[in-house]
Design a protein around this motif. Structure first.
Motif, mmCIF file in Angstrom:
data_model
loop_
_atom_site.group_PDB
_atom_site.id
_atom_site.type_symbol
_atom_site.label_atom_id
_atom_site.label_comp_id
_atom_site.label_asym_id
_atom_site.label_seq_id
_atom_site.Cartn_x
_atom_site.Cartn_y
_atom_site.Cartn_z
ATOM 1 N N GLY A 113 12.911 4.665 -69.146
ATOM 2 C CA GLY A 113 12.208 5.644 -68.331
ATOM 3 C C GLY A 113 12.573 5.589 -66.864
ATOM 4 O O GLY A 113 12.269 6.518 -66.116
ATOM 5 N N ILE A 114 13.218 4.503 -66.429
ATOM 6 C CA ILE A 114 13.695 4.383 -65.049
ATOM 7 C C ILE A 114 15.216 4.305 -65.034
ATOM 8 O O ILE A 114 15.881 5.031 -64.293
ATOM 9 N N ASP A 115 15.754 3.440 -65.873
ATOM 10 C CA ASP A 115 17.200 3.246 -65.944
ATOM 11 C C ASP A 115 17.829 4.021 -67.094
ATOM 12 O O ASP A 115 19.032 3.892 -67.345
ATOM 13 N N THR A 116 17.033 4.811 -67.786
ATOM 14 C CA THR A 116 17.521 5.600 -68.917
ATOM 15 C C THR A 116 17.084 7.052 -68.754
ATOM 16 O O THR A 116 16.200 7.363 -67.958
ATOM 17 N N ASP A 117 17.716 7.909 -69.524
ATOM 18 C CA ASP A 117 17.267 9.293 -69.635
ATOM 19 C C ASP A 117 17.131 9.635 -71.117
ATOM 20 O O ASP A 117 17.271 8.760 -71.980
ATOM 21 N N ALA A 118 16.869 10.903 -71.420
ATOM 22 C CA ALA A 118 16.620 11.307 -72.804
ATOM 23 C C ALA A 118 17.845 11.170 -73.690
ATOM 24 O O ALA A 118 17.722 11.163 -74.920
ATOM 25 N N LYS A 119 19.032 11.033 -73.092
ATOM 26 C CA LYS A 119 20.269 10.929 -73.879
ATOM 27 C C LYS A 119 20.738 9.491 -74.075
ATOM 28 O O LYS A 119 21.735 9.256 -74.759
ATOM 29 N N ALA A 120 20.058 8.534 -73.480
ATOM 30 C CA ALA A 120 20.547 7.155 -73.482
ATOM 31 C C ALA A 120 20.532 6.549 -74.880
ATOM 32 O O ALA A 120 19.550 6.667 -75.616
ATOM 33 N N ILE A 121 21.632 5.891 -75.249
ATOM 34 C CA ILE A 121 21.720 5.163 -76.507
ATOM 35 C C ILE A 121 21.911 3.677 -76.190
ATOM 36 O O ILE A 121 22.398 3.324 -75.112
ATOM 37 N N PRO A 122 21.520 2.774 -77.086
ATOM 38 C CA PRO A 122 21.593 1.337 -76.795
ATOM 39 C C PRO A 122 22.982 0.853 -76.411
ATOM 40 O O PRO A 122 23.119 -0.066 -75.600
ATOM 41 N N ASN A 123 24.014 1.470 -76.974
ATOM 42 C CA ASN A 123 25.394 1.042 -76.700
ATOM 43 C C ASN A 123 25.747 1.155 -75.229
ATOM 44 O O ASN A 123 26.598 0.417 -74.731
ATOM 45 N N GLU A 124 25.122 2.103 -74.527
ATOM 46 C CA GLU A 124 25.403 2.306 -73.103
ATOM 47 C C GLU A 124 24.692 1.290 -72.215
ATOM 48 O O GLU A 124 25.055 1.121 -71.056
ATOM 49 N N LEU A 125 23.683 0.616 -72.765
ATOM 50 C CA LEU A 125 22.731 -0.114 -71.938
ATOM 51 C C LEU A 125 22.874 -1.633 -72.006
ATOM 52 O O LEU A 125 22.070 -2.352 -71.408
ATOM 53 N N GLY A 126 23.865 -2.123 -72.745
ATOM 54 C CA GLY A 126 24.031 -3.566 -72.852
ATOM 55 C C GLY A 126 22.986 -4.232 -73.716
ATOM 56 O O GLY A 126 22.684 -5.417 -73.528
ATOM 57 N N LEU A 127 22.432 -3.504 -74.690
ATOM 58 C CA LEU A 127 21.333 -4.019 -75.505
ATOM 59 C C LEU A 127 21.752 -4.456 -76.900
ATOM 60 O O LEU A 127 20.919 -4.943 -77.662
ATOM 61 N N LEU A 128 23.034 -4.286 -77.245
ATOM 62 C CA LEU A 128 23.488 -4.716 -78.570
ATOM 63 C C LEU A 128 23.457 -6.233 -78.645
ATOM 64 O O LEU A 128 23.847 -6.939 -77.714
ATOM 65 N N ASN A 129 22.999 -6.739 -79.803
ATOM 66 C CA ASN A 129 22.813 -8.178 -80.023
ATOM 67 C C ASN A 129 21.764 -8.769 -79.082
ATOM 68 O O ASN A 129 21.714 -9.986 -78.889
#
Length: 301
Positions: free
Chosen positions: A185-201
């Motif tokens: 909600g701050i560092d993401t938008d409605a299109k954000a997927i986990p792969n873009e965010l460093g959240l895998l594993n």
């Protein structure tokens, strides 16, 4: 110490700082700080089927989740976009989900809609329990955390104050940005997927069964690269006022992304998280509302 409070946003009403952010940050680095996070919401999920049910609904592996262990998880929409983000802990009888207040009602509605015939109960437990950031070395999800009955909150605060320094969200944000942990909600938008965010594993377990949105996560992971990447921006410290979250990130005349959390770190100076197009050169000189910025990669291109 005089507390300065957050006036807007998801942390509204929480303590921002006590007038000495650099001192507070050093205490956090040393594991000698605590923070009042009682403004966050707490959802209780009880019932015999709760862990298997949450395992199936979320991106996290929870089938054999141990009591007292904190972790993070996401719920994605069918296209793989991040819909909810939360931390959770189980006490052997109930799983407790901690999240930003603006997402509470929507998540409870979604969870209740997915109960079917399973032995689970969902309720808003914010009036019963609160979360504190406990003293100790920083964990991968920004803890350690303590889930405390609100009736015992003052007693626990006094106990923490006897051995540690109370800090505010300024310090926690600075640590989070420096560690590259995005906040939904701050560092993401409605299109954000986990792969873009460093959240895998991390919040997304890569060796578990099907969950909503998994097809997108797996396809991008196995066959390509995400269209954007999370970066940390080092902002020109000469600016008196830092740009606000959501401000466009520009490369020349072209918008290449948007700004997320902005923080002032006691060692790194002004820093921020941003989502930028993957093809943006790493050495590109970026501008954010007139403030020069350079990138530090969090998610590899």
């Amino acid at each position: 110490m005089t507390a300065v409070y957050v006036e807007e946003g998801p942390d509204k009403g929480a303590i921002w700082h006590f007038g000495e952010p650099a001192k507070e940050q050093r205490a956090l680095d040393e594991g000698k700080a605590w923070a009042d996070l009682s403004h966050l919401s707490v959802i209780a999920v009880s019932g015999e089927d709760r862990l298997k049910w949450l395992h199936d609904l979320t991106t996290q592996y929870l089938n054999d989740f141990g009591a007292g262990v904190w972790t993070s998880a996401l719920i994605l929409d069918p296209q793989g976009h991040v819909e909810y983000q939360f931390n959770l802990v189980d006490d052997g009888a109930t799983t407790w989900l901690v999240l930003d207040p603006q997402f509470t009602e929507g998540l409870i509605t979604y969870l209740n809609r997915m109960r079917f015939m399973l032995r689970v109960e969902v309720r808003d437990a914010t009036s019963e329990y609160a979360v504190l950031r406990a003293p100790g070395a920083v964990t991968d999800i920004g803890g350690p955390f303590a889930l405390v009955p609100r009736a015992e909150l003052d007693e626990m605060k006094s106990a923490f104050n006897s051995t540690a320094t109370q800090v505010g969200t300024w310090v926690l944000d600075a640590e989070r940005v420096a560690a590259g942990r995005p906040r939904h909600g701050i560092d993401t938008d409605a299109k954000a997927i986990p792969n873009e965010l460093g959240l895998l594993n991390k919040a997304v377990h890569m060796n578990k069964g099907c969950y909503r949105g998994q097809e997108t996560v797996a396809k991008v992971y196995n066959l390509g690269k995400p269209p954007r990447r999370l970066v940390m921006l080092h902002l020109d410290g000469h600016a008196v006022v830092m740009p606000a979250p959501g401000t466009p990130v520009m490369s020349g005349d072209v918008q290449v992304g948007f700004l997320g959390t902005v923080a002032r770190h006691h060692e790194l100076g002004p820093i921020a998280l941003a989502l930028v197009k993957r093809n943006t050169p790493v050495d590109a000189q970026l501008m954010v509302d007139g403030v020069a910025a350079s990138q530090e990669i969090i998610v590899e291109a």
